[in-house]
Write a protein that holds these residues in place. Structure first.
Motif, PDB file in Angstrom:
ATOM      1  N   LEU A 132      44.563  50.892  66.017  1.00  0.00           N
ATOM      2  CA  LEU A 132      44.402  51.077  64.581  1.00  0.00           C
ATOM      3  C   LEU A 132      43.537  52.298  64.300  1.00  0.00           C
ATOM      4  CD1 LEU A 132      45.313  49.550  62.074  1.00  0.00           C
ATOM      5  CD2 LEU A 132      43.010  48.632  61.927  1.00  0.00           C
TER       6      LEU A 132
ATOM      7  N   ILE B 235      44.554  55.488  62.060  1.00  0.00           N
ATOM      8  CA  ILE B 235      43.744  55.952  60.933  1.00  0.00           C
ATOM      9  C   ILE B 235      43.394  57.420  61.120  1.00  0.00           C
ATOM     10  CG2 ILE B 235      41.479  55.728  59.848  1.00  0.00           C
ATOM     11  CD1 ILE B 235      41.677  52.736  60.407  1.00  0.00           C
TER      12      ILE B 235
ATOM     13  N   LEU C 206      46.557  63.976  56.557  1.00  0.00           N
ATOM     14  CA  LEU C 206      46.186  64.156  55.158  1.00  0.00           C
ATOM     15  C   LEU C 206      45.398  65.437  54.961  1.00  0.00           C
ATOM     16  CD1 LEU C 206      45.090  60.694  53.756  1.00  0.00           C
ATOM     17  CD2 LEU C 206      46.943  62.158  52.993  1.00  0.00           C
TER      18      LEU C 206
ATOM     19  N   THR D 171      47.655  44.769  50.583  1.00  0.00           N
ATOM     20  CA  THR D 171      46.740  45.543  51.422  1.00  0.00           C
ATOM     21  C   THR D 171      45.513  44.732  51.778  1.00  0.00           C
ATOM     22  OG1 THR D 171      47.436  47.499  50.235  1.00  0.00           O
ATOM     23  CG2 THR D 171      45.472  47.706  51.585  1.00  0.00           C
TER      24      THR D 171
ATOM     25  N   PHE E 117      44.435  43.691  55.565  1.00  0.00           N
ATOM     26  CA  PHE E 117      43.202  44.073  56.261  1.00  0.00           C
ATOM     27  C   PHE E 117      42.299  42.887  56.510  1.00  0.00           C
ATOM     28  CE2 PHE E 117      44.829  48.203  55.485  1.00  0.00           C
ATOM     29  CZ  PHE E 117      44.445  48.870  56.637  1.00  0.00           C
TER      30      PHE E 117
ATOM     31  N   VAL F   6      43.612  41.926  59.694  1.00  0.00           N
ATOM     32  CA  VAL F   6      43.118  42.819  60.744  1.00  0.00           C
ATOM     33  C   VAL F   6      41.697  42.439  61.117  1.00  0.00           C
ATOM     34  CG1 VAL F   6      42.403  45.185  61.203  1.00  0.00           C
ATOM     35  CG2 VAL F   6      44.611  44.747  60.151  1.00  0.00           C
ATOM     36  N   TYR F   7      40.899  42.236  60.092  1.00  0.00           N
ATOM     37  CA  TYR F   7      39.510  41.879  60.353  1.00  0.00           C
ATOM     38  C   TYR F   7      39.435  40.599  61.171  1.00  0.00           C
ATOM     39  CZ  TYR F   7      34.764  40.294  59.507  1.00  0.00           C
ATOM     40  OH  TYR F   7      33.497  39.831  59.681  1.00  0.00           O
TER      41      TYR F   7
ATOM     42  N   PHE G  45      40.375  41.041  64.763  1.00  0.00           N
ATOM     43  CA  PHE G  45      39.357  41.672  65.596  1.00  0.00           C
ATOM     44  C   PHE G  45      38.189  40.757  65.900  1.00  0.00           C
ATOM     45  CE2 PHE G  45      40.572  46.160  64.035  1.00  0.00           C
ATOM     46  CZ  PHE G  45      41.629  46.147  64.905  1.00  0.00           C
TER      47      PHE G  45
ATOM     48  N   THR H 208      36.369  50.155  60.788  1.00  0.00           N
ATOM     49  CA  THR H 208      37.805  50.363  60.924  1.00  0.00           C
ATOM     50  C   THR H 208      38.551  49.717  59.774  1.00  0.00           C
ATOM     51  OG1 THR H 208      37.372  50.007  63.261  1.00  0.00           O
ATOM     52  CG2 THR H 208      39.660  50.245  62.621  1.00  0.00           C
ATOM     53  N   THR H 209      38.191  48.473  59.500  1.00  0.00           N
ATOM     54  CA  THR H 209      38.920  47.742  58.480  1.00  0.00           C
ATOM     55  C   THR H 209      38.753  48.385  57.114  1.00  0.00           C
ATOM     56  OG1 THR H 209      38.207  45.836  59.747  1.00  0.00           O
ATOM     57  CG2 THR H 209      39.382  45.407  57.723  1.00  0.00           C
TER      58      THR H 209
ATOM     59  N   ILE I  10      37.689  51.418  56.336  1.00  0.00           N
ATOM     60  CA  ILE I  10      38.287  52.749  56.221  1.00  0.00           C
ATOM     61  C   ILE I  10      39.796  52.641  56.122  1.00  0.00           C
ATOM     62  CG2 ILE I  10      38.695  54.928  57.438  1.00  0.00           C
ATOM     63  CD1 ILE I  10      35.925  54.748  58.555  1.00  0.00           C
ATOM     64  N   GLY I  11      40.344  51.752  56.925  1.00  0.00           N
ATOM     65  CA  GLY I  11      41.799  51.570  56.886  1.00  0.00           C
ATOM     66  C   GLY I  11      42.240  51.133  55.504  1.00  0.00           C
ATOM     67  N   ALA I  12      41.567  50.109  54.997  1.00  0.00           N
ATOM     68  CA  ALA I  12      41.959  49.605  53.681  1.00  0.00           C
ATOM     69  C   ALA I  12      41.788  50.683  52.626  1.00  0.00           C
ATOM     70  CB  ALA I  12      41.106  48.388  53.341  1.00  0.00           C
TER      71      ALA I  12
ATOM     72  N   LEU J  41      41.836  53.829  53.021  1.00  0.00           N
ATOM     73  CA  LEU J  41      42.853  54.870  53.184  1.00  0.00           C
ATOM     74  C   LEU J  41      44.176  54.454  52.575  1.00  0.00           C
ATOM     75  CD1 LEU J  41      42.863  57.597  54.648  1.00  0.00           C
ATOM     76  CD2 LEU J  41      43.958  56.451  56.561  1.00  0.00           C
TER      77      LEU J  41
END
Lengths: 629, 105, 493, 174
Positions: free
Chosen positions: A616, A620, A627, B15, B19, B22-23, B26, D100-101, D103-105, D107
């Motif tokens: 991931l 990113i 971008l 979204t 996430f 995802v969280y 992890f 990560t989460t 920033i990903g979200a 983004l």
């Protein structure tokens, strides 16, 4: 003259037969095969010589050069190819006689000498191989064929020196002989390469045009070839292998290390003689100087040796030095104007082969009788071995240069040639001739007269050798007696024209006087039971005596060069370098790969969660990159 | 009559759901909890399929069917995963990711 | 059916036969039948090749054939032989044949051993008959991979380490090679992979400058080019007898052959640019290998370093770029292949009896095993260039040929390289003196027996081949030099 | 125009989904997590309904909420993992995960916002007829899905067999 091919084929055939099937034969049969084929070779050689020298001379008064047989063996280019063939000219025919005679005598002699030895068949096989190679060498039609057989004689010499392969000294000696001569052959090979490239031929007679073009290169080529010759002919400082080579059976020493192989270098120089004279006279002079120094050096060492074969070995070196000097002092092709040495050298080669073989075979009989090489075990042997005694004396007189023995005539011609070149070298050579007489008679007295080693002789009474050993002695003694009267110059001379040998009274008288004085000195010092003078001299000049006995430490120098420099200073570090630097570098690369693997291995944790996180994160990052840019 | 809900609103929901999944993926150590997070992510994608289909290509049905098949496959996946988890549990008495290391080389 | 394809087909059939063989005797039967068939075939090929040439065939390659294999990249299974490949095929057939006998009594996993052995030979034969770059490369790889298993499983000593080292280094080389081959392919316009057609194209100078060293190095690693030779001592020391034979005898020749046929033939400009650089390396190889061999104490290490020296001479002669030297290089490959195979066979047999290869622990073997000892002496003499045996012919052709290159730098290198013949004598005679002569010190060794019939047969075959080449070199030399001509004429414009 | 009931419903569902998702992954008890998941699934079903995909909504409720969650609950109970789940997570890992989460979200949201979707409106209550779905599922033309349908059915079959095989109790060998 098509039958000349048999001269080469018969010994080869006998070698093959003996090598492949010899071990299964009884000794007698194996010996007979070798001896008979050699006998045939000898007959054929005499026939060849007879018909060659009785044939008509050419218009210029020379004998023609015949090539009865020649094949293309290995082609390189249009001009350069190794041929295998037979070339007959006066010196090669002369060499044929020398080799086949001595070889035949040695074959007969070995019947008695080697009787009961293990490996008798092997011995005869090697003798045949050697004879084949030596004959091939002398009849070579081109320089490369000569090199081919040159190597072959080297190997047969190696095999024969190492005949007693369980003896450590013999192994070392054979190895030394081969490697030292190989080292010299390197020079020969490079010389041939240069010669071949600039002359565009390997034959002995390059075209005028090429000779003109070559210019400065030719002396180099000839000089390098001489290095090869010096190695085989045991010129200083490449002589060190020859005394050690005496570890081989004595008949072998007679054949290879006295009469034939060691004169190959002389033969080589004689073969290239026209080129030496025409294009490299300075190299020829170097030949003379090296020959003279070697003769002197070897003669002085010979005075202090106690092993009879070693004395003979050094005397051989010294005599070869004489031949080299003879060739070296030539200044033209005309025997009347400074070209006498060529004939003299060849003549000496001929007579020396006979009497030196005789000396060695005699020494063989003596060793056979007392089972030792050392002088102190001998003395007073004249009572026990009359034939050996007489023939040995004849040979000693011949080598000392006493008329009417053959050595006198040839040596006298050499001295004459030297005096023509320069009085200095003439006198030097005369003195060396005197030294020769001295050490030979020292040897003679120590063996046959002097103090008898009674204890030893009582335990084991020395006896005269059987007929198959004494016959060769008598035969060679007869040859030594009459060979001097052969009109040698009639057959062999620098420009090929007939030349009448005439003694220069002044030179002859001088040399006889010097020789007689030397003999007298030797008689005074060594003939009696006690030898006070010799011992006193040895004590007073103990340093010199020791040095001479140790051959002026030349062996040590060589051992230093080989063991220390090649072995320790080059090979060992190189091998170390290979194992620890180059190989370790490769291992280092492997190690780096592995270390990198170990470093990144934790990333391969097997935890899906971590993987996905990286995944991931990567996505990113990529998206951000896309971008932003 | 039409509904005035901007397409983005749906997407924000998916979204956030994604996430969260995802969280959870992890941070969780329990295999079942991991699976729950995976379900969340699957759901988020299914919503997206349906929404895009509905808003951008109302005449067609690909998104719809994608969602449909997605649900079917999610069901299959869950069934197999749970079977494996139960088997693992039976063998190692744990279903925590840190403890299941027997298959690591 | 093309005659040459039989060279690949027969080993493949042998593989099949080995696969269905059920006991050791059947395995041996298949091996003997197959390898003797290959030997006969190679002899027949040689005879008919010479016949065709004498009948006036002027094409560069004879017996050519081509079957498209993967059209988009123009990869074809194309075969063809010239004099060089013919002698190499003959060499391979002899080594495979004698190698079979040398491993007659090999114990564990006999069947599997011969399977890999045969696969290796398939690669070798395939390499020599191919004229297509990619097919060649493929066969090259086929020949390399079995080596790993053959050494790793049936070897001795540090076999895993040696096998890994050997395989990795050779694979590293073939990585370069692959890049180089692709470079050639695209450099020649990307129209064909066939060597004979590529040579008609002109590869741009810049590409040659880049890809020549890659191909040369790629093959050079296999040809034990300094400083990439270190796989050789370890690999040879650990490999079982027949594998050492095949590896030093044939596989290392793939390197020289490839350097000549691919690198130099297709990229003459590259050869001109890089020639001097590689010449220095090969000269170092020649001398360095010889000097290193002097102080080794393991028989196989001595021979491996001697191989480095002799194979260095092959590349050295190729880089001299004269017709005679190239002929000499091929002769040297042939000669070295035969005599080194003989050497390794004998070392293997001695090792099989005494269980040591340390020359300090061996002595007086001449009395105990006279046949092997005599064979060893002959091999040694061949190695140090005794006239009448193959080494002399090859070395002399190399040196005479190298001297035809009039450049001073090349001359100097030649003279440096000639010194190796002296050093060769030193290490050969040292070994002969130490292990064969003298009296046996180890009472255990006194009980040992001489060679058995299968060993005798292998040794005698090789000795005959070595002697034949040494005594009558004319036909081989003639055969080779005719085929070297077109390649050399590419080099010297 | 005021806020319609539909919209109210949508936002309520949205809030529910978001809150429940967050809770599902943060709660300490796994049984609770499963329950929050159930709510999320319900919410998803509702969204399908709002979109007019009532069939999909029904499937979602039946398969997911009805089937899968029950499976979860059972397996949770079977594996005795309905205990405290508050395992220690390393701070570094937590930070990196959160980073990560988020920033990903962030983004994704940024991309969504900046993409500039047009405000398309969809008809209310315009359901997708089941017949059309059925036709599409068994047709072989373009935009018809018999092949994936069959494939999925095979997959399900395979899953069933696989699941049974895997979860089967091993026979004790003597």
């Amino acid at each position: 003259m098509d039958y000349t091919i048999l001269i080469l084929a018969l010994p080869l055939l006998s070698f093959l037969v003996l090598a492949l099937a010899g071990m299964k034969m009884p000794h007698r049969v194996a010996g007979a095969i070798g001896t008979l084929s050699l006998g045939a070779v000898a007959v054929l050689s005499y026939l060849t010589a007879f018909s060659y020298f009785t044939a008509e001379r050419t218009a210029e008064g020379t004998y023609p050069t015949l090539t009865p047989w020649n094949i293309d063996w290995l082609p390189f280019t249009q001009q350069l190819h190794i041929d295998m063939g037979i070339m007959l000219d006066p010196i090669s025919v002369m060499m044929l006689i020398v080799i086949s005679t001595v070889s035949l005598m040695v074959h007969i002699y070995s019947f008695g000498y080697m009787k009961g030895e293990k490996g008798f068949q092997r011995y005869y096989a090697f003798l045949s191989l050697f004879t084949f190679s030596m004959l091939g060498l002398v009849v070579a039609t081109n320089i490369f064929q000569m090199y081919v057989f040159w190597e072959l004689v080297g190997v047969s010499s190696y095999l024969l020196i190492g005949f007693y392969y369980t003896k450590p000294e013999a192994i070392l000696a054979s190895k030394k002989a081969f490697i030292v001569t190989r080292f010299a052959d390197l020079g020969f090979l490079i010389g041939i390469l240069i010669y071949g490239y600039y002359m565009q031929t390997f034959t002995f007679t390059p075209s005028e045009e090429q000779l003109m073009k070559a210019g400065m290169v030719l002396p180099w080529a000839l000089g390098l070839m001489f290095v090869g010759g010096a190695g085989k002919s045991a010129m200083f400082p490449l002589h060190i292998w020859l005394p050690d080579a005496m570890e081989g059976p004595t008949p072998v020493s007679a054949l290879i290390h006295a009469a034939t192989m060691v004169v190959a270098g002389v033969y080589l120089v004689a073969r290239m003689f026209p080129l030496f004279i025409g294009f490299a006279p300075s190299v020829l002079h170097w030949v003379a100087y090296i020959g003279a120094f070697t003769a002197f050096y070897a003669a002085s060492v010979a005075c202090a040796q106690s092993d009879i074969k070693r004395v003979l070995a050094f005397s051989t070196i010294s005599q070869i030095g004489f031949m080299m000097v003879a060739l070296g002092v030539c200044t033209s092709m005309n025997p009347h104007e400074g070209g006498l040495g060529y004939m003299a050298g060849m003549f000496h080669l001929f007579t020396h082969a006979m009497f030196k073989a005789l000396l060695f075979l005699g020494a063989g009989c003596i060793i056979h009788a007392v089972h030792s090489n050392e002088m102190e075990t001998m003395g007073g042997l004249h009572k026990y071995m009359p034939i050996t005694h007489i023939t040995f004396l004849i040979a000693c007189l011949a080598i000392a240069g006493i008329p009417p023995f053959s050595g006198f005539f040839s040596k006298d011609e050499i001295l004459t040639a030297c005096f023509q070149f320069s009085p200095v070298i003439g006198w030097v050579m005369t003195i060396i001739a005197g030294m020769t007489a001295f050490y030979m008679f020292r040897l003679y007295y120590c063996i046959f007269w002097g103090k008898e080693n009674k204890e030893l002789h009582a335990a084991h009474v020395p006896h005269e050798s059987p007929l198959n050993m004494t016959f060769p002695l008598m035969f060679l003694a007869a040859v030594t007696l009459i060979a001097g009267f052969i009109p040698f110059g009639h057959f062999v001379s620098a420009n090929g024209e007939s030349y009448d040998i005439h003694l220069d009274i002044q030179v002859a008288a001088t040399s006889i006087v010097v020789a007689l004085i030397a003999i007298g000195l030797a008689t005074w010092m060594y003939a009696r039971e006690k030898q006070p003078v010799a011992e006193m001299l040895a004590r007073r000049y103990s340093g010199l005596h020791r040095a001479a006995y140790k051959r002026f430490y030349m062996d040590e120098v060589w051992m230093f060069v080989t063991k220390r420099i090649i072995f320790r200073c080059i090979s060992t570090p190189l091998a170390w370098f290979d194992r620890h630097v180059i190989d370790q570098f490769m291992n280092f690369m492997a190690w780096c790969t592995q270390a990198f693997g170990v470093t990144v291995q934790p990333a391969q944790s097997g935890r899906i969660q971590t993987y996905t996180m990286w995944f991931l994160g990567g996505i990113i990052l990529l998206t951000l990159v896309l971008l932003l840019f | 009559m039409e509904i005035e809900i901007h397409v983005i609103h749906y997407l924000v929901i998916s979204t956030v759901m994604m996430f969260c999944g995802v969280y959870g993926f992890f941070t969780r150590k329990n295999l079942l909890a991991l699976l729950i997070s995976v379900e969340l992510m699957l759901n988020a994608t299914n919503i997206n399929f349906a929404v895009f289909n509905r808003y951008l290509f109302p005449g067609q049905l690909e998104g719809h069917f994608f969602s449909l098949f997605g649900i079917a496959i999610a069901a299959a996946e869950t069934a197999v995963a749970i079977a494996i988890i139960i088997n693992v549990y039976r063998n190692v008495k744990h279903i925590l990711t840190d403890d299941i290391t027997d298959l690591k080389g | 059916m093309n005659l040459l394809s039989l060279f690949v087909l027969i080993p493949l059939l042998m593989l099949l036969g080995l696969w269905i063989a059920r006991n050791v005797n059947q395995v041996r039967g298949v091996m003997v039948a197959g390898s003797s068939l290959l030997l006969i075939l190679a002899a027949y090929l040689t005879v008919s090749y010479i016949g065709l040439r004498q009948a006036g065939a002027t094409e560069e390659m004879l017996f050519t054939d081509s079957i498209s294999w993967y059209a988009p990249l123009h990869i074809c299974y194309s075969v063809g032989v010239d004099g060089i490949s013919v002698v190499m095929l003959l060499l391979s057939a002899i080594i495979v044949f004698t190698g079979t006998f040398a491993s007659w009594k090999l114990k564990p996993l006999t069947k599997e051993y011969f399977l890999w052995f045969t696969l290796l030979s398939t690669g070798v034969f395939g390499f020599f008959i191919s004229t297509d770059l990619f097919t060649m490369f493929m066969f090259y790889e086929v020949a390399l991979i079995p080596m790993y298993l053959l050494i790793g499983v049936w070897g001795s000593g540090r076999k895993e380490y040696a096998a890994m080292k050997l395989t990795l280094m050779l694979m590293g080389g073939s990585a370069f090679l692959l890049i180089g081959i692709l470079g050639i392919y695209y450099g020649a316009g990307g129209e064909t992979m066939n060597i004979l057609e590529i040579v008609q194209q002109k590869i741009p100078t810049e590409m040659q400058r880049i890809f020549f060293p890659m191909v040369f190095l790629g093959f050079g690693v296999l040809g034990a080019l300094f400083p990439f030779h270190t796989w050789s001592p370890d690999g040879h020391a650990s490999a079982p007898t027949a594998v050492s034979m095949l590896h030093a005898g044939v596989l290392m020749k793939l390197g020289g052959y490839g350097c000549f046929r691919i690198a130099m033939y297709l990229m003459p400009t590259g050869a001109a640019i890089w020639g001097d650089f590689f010449l220095v390396l090969t000269t170092i190889s020649v001398v360095y290998g010889a000097f290193s061999a002097v102080v080794q104490t393991d028989l196989k290490y001595i021979n491996a370093y001697s191989s480095v020296s002799h194979c260095g001479l092959v590349l050295f002669a190729l880089l001299m770029m004269t017709r005679v030297s190239a002929t000499g290089a091929i002769l040297q490959m042939l000669s070295h292949g035969l005599m080194t195979a003989l050497f390794f066979a004998l070392i293997g047999m001695i090792y099989g009896r005494t269980h040591t290869r340390d020359i300090r622990q061996l002595s007086g073997l001449m009395k105990i095993m006279p046949f092997l000892a005599v064979g060893y002496v002959i091999a040694g003499l061949a190695n140090l260039g005794l006239p009448g045996l193959s080494g002399f012919v090859a070395e002399m052709t190399v040196f005479v040929g190298s001297f035809q290159n009039p450049d001073l730098f090349h001359r100097t290198c030649t003279i440096i390289a000639t010194t190796s013949i002296v050093i060769t004598a030193v290490y050969i005679l040292r070994v002969v003196g130490k292990i064969l002569y003298g009296t046996c010190q180890n009472p255990e060794h006194l009980k040992l027996t001489d060679a058995t019939w299968d060993e005798r047969f292998a040794v005698i075959c090789l000795i005959i081949a070595v002697a034949e080449l040494g005594l009558a070199p004319y036909w081989v030399s003639h055969l080779i030099s005719g085929s070297v001509e077109p390649i050399i004429s590419q080099l010297i414009h | 125009m005021g806020i319609t009931l539909q919209e109210i419903a949508f936002y309520a569902v949205a809030v529910c989904i978001i809150v429940c998702s967050v809770l599902a992954v943060t709660t300490g008890k796994i049984l609770r997590a499963a329950t929050y998941l159930l709510f999320v699934l319900f919410g998803t079903g509702a969204i399908y309904g709002i979109l007019g995909y009532t069939f999909l909504s029904a499937v979602q409720l039946m398969v997911y909420a009805g089937g899968i969650v029950v499976l979860y609950v059972f397996s949770i109970l079977l594996t005795q993992s309905d205990k405290d789940m508050k395992y220690h997570i390393r701070r570094g890992k937590l930070v990196s995960v959160l980073l990560t989460t988020l920033i990903g979200a962030g983004l994704v949201l940024f991309l969504l916002v900046t993409n500039g979707f047009a405000l398309n409106l969809i008809p209310q209550g315009d359901e997708l007829p089941v017949e059309q779905i059925g036709q599409a599922l068994i047709g072989t033309d373009k935009y018809q899905f018999v092949l994936p349908f069959e494939v999925v059915s095979f997959l399900l079959l395979a899953c069933m067999i696989g699941a049974i095989l895997i979860a089967r109790k091993e026979e004790k060998k003597d």
